[in-house]
Scaffold this motif. Structure first.
Motif, PDB file in Angstrom:
ATOM      1  N   SER A  38      -9.506   2.138 -10.304  1.00 17.49           N
ATOM      2  CA  SER A  38     -10.447   1.708  -9.730  1.00 17.49           C
ATOM      3  C   SER A  38     -10.688   2.125  -8.177  1.00 17.49           C
ATOM      4  CB  SER A  38     -10.773   0.300  -9.748  1.00 17.49           C
ATOM      5  OG  SER A  38     -10.555  -0.282 -11.120  1.00 17.49           O
ATOM      6  N   LEU A  39     -11.746   2.757  -8.064  1.00 15.60           N
ATOM      7  CA  LEU A  39     -11.737   3.157  -6.640  1.00 15.60           C
ATOM      8  C   LEU A  39     -12.455   2.091  -5.841  1.00 15.60           C
ATOM      9  CD1 LEU A  39     -13.199   6.933  -7.215  1.00 15.60           C
ATOM     10  CD2 LEU A  39     -10.810   6.241  -6.517  1.00 15.60           C
ATOM     11  N   VAL A  40     -11.960   1.729  -4.763  1.00 15.08           N
ATOM     12  CA  VAL A  40     -12.562   0.679  -3.905  1.00 15.08           C
ATOM     13  C   VAL A  40     -13.214   1.261  -2.832  1.00 15.08           C
ATOM     14  CG1 VAL A  40     -11.702  -1.111  -2.279  1.00 15.08           C
ATOM     15  CG2 VAL A  40     -10.216  -0.700  -4.270  1.00 15.08           C
ATOM     16  N   ASP A  41     -12.957   2.279  -2.213  1.00 16.63           N
ATOM     17  CA  ASP A  41     -13.883   3.009  -1.141  1.00 16.63           C
ATOM     18  C   ASP A  41     -13.368   4.565  -1.304  1.00 16.63           C
ATOM     19  OD1 ASP A  41     -11.404   3.451   0.407  1.00 16.63           O
ATOM     20  OD2 ASP A  41     -11.975   1.463   1.293  1.00 16.63           O
ATOM     21  N   GLU A  42     -13.822   5.251  -0.360  1.00 15.02           N
ATOM     22  CA  GLU A  42     -13.527   6.682  -0.273  1.00 15.02           C
ATOM     23  C   GLU A  42     -12.295   7.253  -0.220  1.00 15.02           C
ATOM     24  OE1 GLU A  42     -15.097   8.443   3.734  1.00 15.02           O
ATOM     25  OE2 GLU A  42     -16.605   7.981   2.368  1.00 15.02           O
TER      26      GLU A  42
ATOM     27  N   GLN B 250      -1.485  -2.299  -7.934  1.00  8.96           N
ATOM     28  CA  GLN B 250      -0.869  -1.777  -6.665  1.00  8.96           C
ATOM     29  C   GLN B 250      -2.003  -1.121  -6.070  1.00  8.96           C
ATOM     30  OE1 GLN B 250       2.193   0.551  -8.121  1.00  8.96           O
ATOM     31  NE2 GLN B 250       2.743   1.409  -6.241  1.00  8.96           N
ATOM     32  N   THR B 251      -1.866  -0.862  -4.994  1.00 12.52           N
ATOM     33  CA  THR B 251      -2.968  -0.304  -3.990  1.00 12.52           C
ATOM     34  C   THR B 251      -2.523   1.133  -3.576  1.00 12.52           C
ATOM     35  OG1 THR B 251      -3.811  -2.334  -3.136  1.00 12.52           O
ATOM     36  CG2 THR B 251      -4.474  -0.335  -1.881  1.00 12.52           C
ATOM     37  N   LEU B 252      -3.421   2.028  -3.485  1.00 14.83           N
ATOM     38  CA  LEU B 252      -3.082   3.561  -3.395  1.00 14.83           C
ATOM     39  C   LEU B 252      -4.105   4.052  -2.325  1.00 14.83           C
ATOM     40  CD1 LEU B 252      -0.747   5.320  -4.362  1.00 14.83           C
ATOM     41  CD2 LEU B 252      -2.357   6.343  -5.846  1.00 14.83           C
ATOM     42  N   SER B 253      -3.611   4.427  -1.349  1.00 17.84           N
ATOM     43  CA  SER B 253      -4.456   5.141  -0.448  1.00 17.84           C
ATOM     44  C   SER B 253      -4.399   6.675  -0.421  1.00 17.84           C
ATOM     45  CB  SER B 253      -4.268   4.703   1.017  1.00 17.84           C
ATOM     46  OG  SER B 253      -3.044   5.254   1.587  1.00 17.84           O
ATOM     47  N   PHE B 254      -5.364   7.471  -0.355  1.00 21.89           N
ATOM     48  CA  PHE B 254      -5.444   8.925  -1.001  1.00 21.89           C
ATOM     49  C   PHE B 254      -6.455   9.748   0.092  1.00 21.89           C
ATOM     50  CE2 PHE B 254      -8.278   6.842  -3.492  1.00 21.89           C
ATOM     51  CZ  PHE B 254      -9.599   7.633  -3.043  1.00 21.89           C
ATOM     52  N   LYS B 255      -5.999  10.807   0.550  1.00 22.41           N
ATOM     53  CA  LYS B 255      -6.697  11.819   1.352  1.00 22.41           C
ATOM     54  C   LYS B 255      -7.901  12.187   0.482  1.00 22.41           C
ATOM     55  CE  LYS B 255      -7.100  15.437   4.521  1.00 22.41           C
ATOM     56  NZ  LYS B 255      -6.409  16.607   5.199  1.00 22.41           N
TER      57      LYS B 255
ATOM     58  N   LEU C 115       0.781  -1.250   0.045  1.00 24.28           N
ATOM     59  CA  LEU C 115      -0.026  -0.029  -0.005  1.00 24.28           C
ATOM     60  C   LEU C 115       0.883   1.148   0.101  1.00 24.28           C
ATOM     61  CD1 LEU C 115      -2.934   0.987   0.328  1.00 24.28           C
ATOM     62  CD2 LEU C 115      -2.493   1.089   2.666  1.00 24.28           C
ATOM     63  N   GLU C 116       0.716   2.270  -0.913  1.00 20.70           N
ATOM     64  CA  GLU C 116       1.267   3.436  -1.031  1.00 20.70           C
ATOM     65  C   GLU C 116       0.330   4.501  -0.584  1.00 20.70           C
ATOM     66  OE1 GLU C 116       3.813   5.175  -3.997  1.00 20.70           O
ATOM     67  OE2 GLU C 116       4.459   3.106  -4.707  1.00 20.70           O
ATOM     68  N   ALA C 117       0.686   5.509   0.001  1.00 20.63           N
ATOM     69  CA  ALA C 117      -0.170   6.631   0.485  1.00 20.63           C
ATOM     70  C   ALA C 117       0.162   7.806  -0.077  1.00 20.63           C
ATOM     71  CB  ALA C 117      -0.244   6.711   1.980  1.00 20.63           C
ATOM     72  N   VAL C 118      -0.798   8.535  -0.421  1.00 16.36           N
ATOM     73  CA  VAL C 118      -0.664   9.932  -0.877  1.00 16.36           C
ATOM     74  C   VAL C 118      -1.749  10.985  -0.422  1.00 16.36           C
ATOM     75  CG1 VAL C 118       0.381   9.181  -3.239  1.00 16.36           C
ATOM     76  CG2 VAL C 118      -1.872   9.693  -3.217  1.00 16.36           C
TER      77      VAL C 118
END
Length: 188
Positions: free
Chosen positions: A112-116, A128-133, A4-7
């Protein structure tokens, strides 16, 4: 699937809306990523606004010089297409340069958006999974295919019409949006 990467800001689409938003986000100090499934610069840069305007500029130059009957001058639609492709390549390179210089992470693939706050970026069977604000959706456009006029053979979308190898002897443009008007103007 990779780690998981985060931005802070995820921008989906790299056309004029997307890459400008990503640049501004990075300028504001946010860790920013942009995802593009095709080519950096999006539809406008590669098969829309930029190639259309480059071909219009070439047609205007031709029409300005035509009355002078230069003995050595000849118009070549292939040269016009080469000029257009050079402009497109330069513009796309500029988008890439700006994003990289601003520190924006560039991902090639489909988001593809998995959730918000989570997206999966897929490319060539890899995910690749990416988390975002924050997320900005700037996914651009595509030509509409009319049921009565399916694209293929003699019926072209604007994408194909901008890449013809030669000027057609006749042409009917269906649609009066800016791309239709520009295509009609350029080919006239």
């Amino acid at each position: 699937m990779s780690k998981l990467e985060a931005v802070e800001t995820l921008v989906i689409g790299s056309g004029p809306g997307g890459y400008v938003a990503a640049l501004r986000s990075a300028q504001l100090g946010m860790k920013t990523a942009i995802v593009e499934r095709n080519q950096l610069g999006g539809v406008c840069t590669h098969v829309g606004c930029i190639p259309s305007k480059a071909l219009i500029a070439e047609s205007h130059r031709y029409n300005l010089l035509r009355p002078f009957n230069f003995a050595d001058a000849s118009a070549s639609f292939k040269n016009a297409q080469d000029f257009k492709q050079g402009v497109v390549n330069k513009q796309a390179g500029g988008v890439s340069y700006l994003l990289k210089t601003a520190g924006v992470s560039i991902f090639e693939g489909e988001a593809s958006l998995v959730d918000e706050h989570t997206a999966i970026i897929s490319q060539s069977g890899q995910e690749q999974t990416l988390s975002f604000k924050n997320a900005i959706l700037a996914t651009g456009s595509r030509p509409i295919e009319l049921p009565a006029f399916p694209v293929g053979g003699r019926i072209l979308s604007s994408t194909e019409a901008l890449s013809l190898p030669e000027i057609p002897t006749s042409l009917v443009v269906i649609g009066g949006g800016y791309i239709g008007v520009e295509l009609g103007q350029m080919y006239a």
